[in-house]
Design a protein around this motif. Structure first.
Motif, PDB file in Angstrom:
ATOM      1  N   VAL A  80      26.131  38.331  33.268  1.00 19.86           N
ATOM      2  CA  VAL A  80      26.718  39.095  32.167  1.00 19.86           C
ATOM      3  C   VAL A  80      28.324  38.542  32.533  1.00 19.86           C
ATOM      4  CG1 VAL A  80      27.148  41.165  31.242  1.00 19.86           C
ATOM      5  CG2 VAL A  80      24.947  40.948  32.315  1.00 19.86           C
ATOM      6  N   SER A  81      28.918  38.009  31.320  1.00 18.08           N
ATOM      7  CA  SER A  81      30.282  37.879  31.690  1.00 18.08           C
ATOM      8  C   SER A  81      31.066  38.228  30.520  1.00 18.08           C
ATOM      9  CB  SER A  81      30.328  36.111  31.474  1.00 18.08           C
ATOM     10  OG  SER A  81      30.110  35.732  30.427  1.00 18.08           O
ATOM     11  N   GLY A  82      32.503  38.203  30.499  1.00 18.34           N
ATOM     12  CA  GLY A  82      33.210  38.634  29.568  1.00 18.34           C
ATOM     13  C   GLY A  82      34.911  38.271  29.651  1.00 18.34           C
ATOM     14  N   ALA A  83      35.783  38.538  29.112  1.00 18.16           N
ATOM     15  CA  ALA A  83      37.072  38.473  29.195  1.00 18.16           C
ATOM     16  C   ALA A  83      37.609  38.985  30.463  1.00 18.16           C
ATOM     17  CB  ALA A  83      37.882  38.958  27.969  1.00 18.16           C
ATOM     18  N   GLU A  84      38.566  38.461  31.291  1.00 17.17           N
ATOM     19  CA  GLU A  84      39.046  39.274  32.212  1.00 17.17           C
ATOM     20  C   GLU A  84      39.928  40.075  31.905  1.00 17.17           C
ATOM     21  OE1 GLU A  84      41.083  36.380  34.581  1.00 17.17           O
ATOM     22  OE2 GLU A  84      42.931  36.241  33.280  1.00 17.17           O
ATOM     23  N   PRO A  85      40.054  41.200  32.778  1.00 22.13           N
ATOM     24  CA  PRO A  85      40.876  42.274  32.452  1.00 22.13           C
ATOM     25  C   PRO A  85      42.412  42.078  32.016  1.00 22.13           C
ATOM     26  CG  PRO A  85      40.444  42.779  34.478  1.00 22.13           C
ATOM     27  CD  PRO A  85      39.837  41.538  34.066  1.00 22.13           C
ATOM     28  N   ARG A  86      43.049  42.865  31.056  1.00 21.04           N
ATOM     29  CA  ARG A  86      44.451  42.494  31.156  1.00 21.04           C
ATOM     30  C   ARG A  86      45.467  42.987  31.935  1.00 21.04           C
ATOM     31  NH1 ARG A  86      45.144  44.063  24.585  1.00 21.04           N
ATOM     32  NH2 ARG A  86      43.402  42.932  23.796  1.00 21.04           N
ATOM     33  N   TYR A  87      46.596  42.531  32.022  1.00 18.24           N
ATOM     34  CA  TYR A  87      47.549  43.197  33.118  1.00 18.24           C
ATOM     35  C   TYR A  87      47.603  44.618  33.216  1.00 18.24           C
ATOM     36  CZ  TYR A  87      51.621  43.632  35.896  1.00 18.24           C
ATOM     37  OH  TYR A  87      52.303  44.136  36.952  1.00 18.24           O
ATOM     38  N   GLY A  88      47.260  45.049  34.470  1.00 17.87           N
ATOM     39  CA  GLY A  88      47.344  46.648  34.480  1.00 17.87           C
ATOM     40  C   GLY A  88      45.871  47.324  34.487  1.00 17.87           C
ATOM     41  N   GLU A  89      45.048  46.539  33.950  1.00 11.44           N
ATOM     42  CA  GLU A  89      43.606  47.068  33.808  1.00 11.44           C
ATOM     43  C   GLU A  89      42.812  46.691  35.231  1.00 11.44           C
ATOM     44  OE1 GLU A  89      42.011  45.373  30.133  1.00 11.44           O
ATOM     45  OE2 GLU A  89      43.011  46.824  28.927  1.00 11.44           O
ATOM     46  N   SER A  90      41.928  47.602  35.301  1.00 10.50           N
ATOM     47  CA  SER A  90      40.942  47.661  36.643  1.00 10.50           C
ATOM     48  C   SER A  90      40.018  46.492  36.441  1.00 10.50           C
ATOM     49  CB  SER A  90      40.471  48.737  37.034  1.00 10.50           C
ATOM     50  OG  SER A  90      39.402  48.816  37.794  1.00 10.50           O
ATOM     51  N   VAL A  91      39.793  45.709  37.289  1.00 15.63           N
ATOM     52  CA  VAL A  91      38.527  44.549  37.336  1.00 15.63           C
ATOM     53  C   VAL A  91      37.386  45.493  37.498  1.00 15.63           C
ATOM     54  CG1 VAL A  91      37.543  42.786  38.816  1.00 15.63           C
ATOM     55  CG2 VAL A  91      39.929  42.705  38.452  1.00 15.63           C
ATOM     56  N   THR A  92      37.288  46.534  38.189  1.00 13.12           N
ATOM     57  CA  THR A  92      35.862  47.237  38.334  1.00 13.12           C
ATOM     58  C   THR A  92      35.586  48.086  37.324  1.00 13.12           C
ATOM     59  OG1 THR A  92      36.611  47.769  40.732  1.00 13.12           O
ATOM     60  CG2 THR A  92      35.129  49.434  39.721  1.00 13.12           C
ATOM     61  N   LYS A  93      36.675  48.534  36.352  1.00 10.27           N
ATOM     62  CA  LYS A  93      36.309  49.042  35.267  1.00 10.27           C
ATOM     63  C   LYS A  93      35.850  48.100  34.060  1.00 10.27           C
ATOM     64  CE  LYS A  93      38.603  52.741  32.499  1.00 10.27           C
ATOM     65  NZ  LYS A  93      39.721  53.599  32.434  1.00 10.27           N
ATOM     66  N   ALA A  94      36.358  47.067  33.967  1.00  6.25           N
ATOM     67  CA  ALA A  94      35.924  45.861  33.238  1.00  6.25           C
ATOM     68  C   ALA A  94      34.225  45.514  33.529  1.00  6.25           C
ATOM     69  CB  ALA A  94      36.732  44.943  33.081  1.00  6.25           C
ATOM     70  N   LEU A  95      34.475  45.412  34.816  1.00  4.50           N
ATOM     71  CA  LEU A  95      32.893  45.117  35.093  1.00  4.50           C
ATOM     72  C   LEU A  95      32.026  46.146  34.869  1.00  4.50           C
ATOM     73  CD1 LEU A  95      33.763  43.378  38.578  1.00  4.50           C
ATOM     74  CD2 LEU A  95      32.968  42.371  36.504  1.00  4.50           C
ATOM     75  N   ASP A  96      32.265  47.222  35.129  1.00  8.08           N
ATOM     76  CA  ASP A  96      31.261  48.369  34.484  1.00  8.08           C
ATOM     77  C   ASP A  96      31.103  48.732  33.155  1.00  8.08           C
ATOM     78  OD1 ASP A  96      31.248  48.747  37.153  1.00  8.08           O
ATOM     79  OD2 ASP A  96      32.168  50.862  37.183  1.00  8.08           O
ATOM     80  N   ALA A  97      32.158  48.106  32.285  1.00  6.69           N
ATOM     81  CA  ALA A  97      31.858  48.359  30.886  1.00  6.69           C
ATOM     82  C   ALA A  97      31.104  47.050  30.625  1.00  6.69           C
ATOM     83  CB  ALA A  97      33.193  48.187  30.162  1.00  6.69           C
ATOM     84  N   LEU A  98      31.084  45.958  31.053  1.00 14.52           N
ATOM     85  CA  LEU A  98      30.213  44.731  30.808  1.00 14.52           C
ATOM     86  C   LEU A  98      28.706  45.267  31.119  1.00 14.52           C
ATOM     87  CD1 LEU A  98      32.236  41.606  32.085  1.00 14.52           C
ATOM     88  CD2 LEU A  98      31.699  41.963  29.831  1.00 14.52           C
ATOM     89  N   MET A  99      28.558  45.659  32.214  1.00  8.11           N
ATOM     90  CA  MET A  99      27.462  45.886  32.770  1.00  8.11           C
ATOM     91  C   MET A  99      26.653  47.083  31.753  1.00  8.11           C
ATOM     92  SD  MET A  99      24.599  45.112  34.776  1.00  8.11           S
ATOM     93  CE  MET A  99      25.500  44.007  35.320  1.00  8.11           C
ATOM     94  N   ASP A 100      27.452  48.103  31.620  1.00  7.60           N
ATOM     95  CA  ASP A 100      26.757  49.153  30.351  1.00  7.60           C
ATOM     96  C   ASP A 100      26.647  48.556  29.550  1.00  7.60           C
ATOM     97  OD1 ASP A 100      26.449  51.950  30.268  1.00  7.60           O
ATOM     98  OD2 ASP A 100      28.166  51.896  28.854  1.00  7.60           O
TER      99      ASP A 100
END
Length: 74
Positions: free
Chosen positions: A41-61
């Protein structure tokens, strides 16, 4: 781990991150492998200041809710 519940999806996302994730700096994307269907599952990397963990969790959800063959929609 029940993908039909928010808690279950959070557990699945945590398990996916435990096995690592992919960061393609050339294409500005991040990806993680779904532990249920083994799809990447892939998507755009998080913007500056955003958490990679939060972005990965959102992708998986999103994947579990809409695309996973073992998700609640099945």
């Amino acid at each position: 781990m029940n993908p039909a519940t928010k808690t279950g999806r959070a557990q699945i996302a945590r398990k996916a991150r435990e096995h690592g994730y992919f960061h393609d700096r050339d294409n500005f994307t991040i990806a993680v492998t779904c532990p249920l269907c083994r799809e990447k599952v892939s998507g755009a990397e998080p913007r500056y200041g955003e958490s990679v963990t939060k972005a990965l969790d959102a992708l998986m959800d999103a994947h579990l809710l809409h695309d996973c063959e073992h998700g609640p929609q099945q």
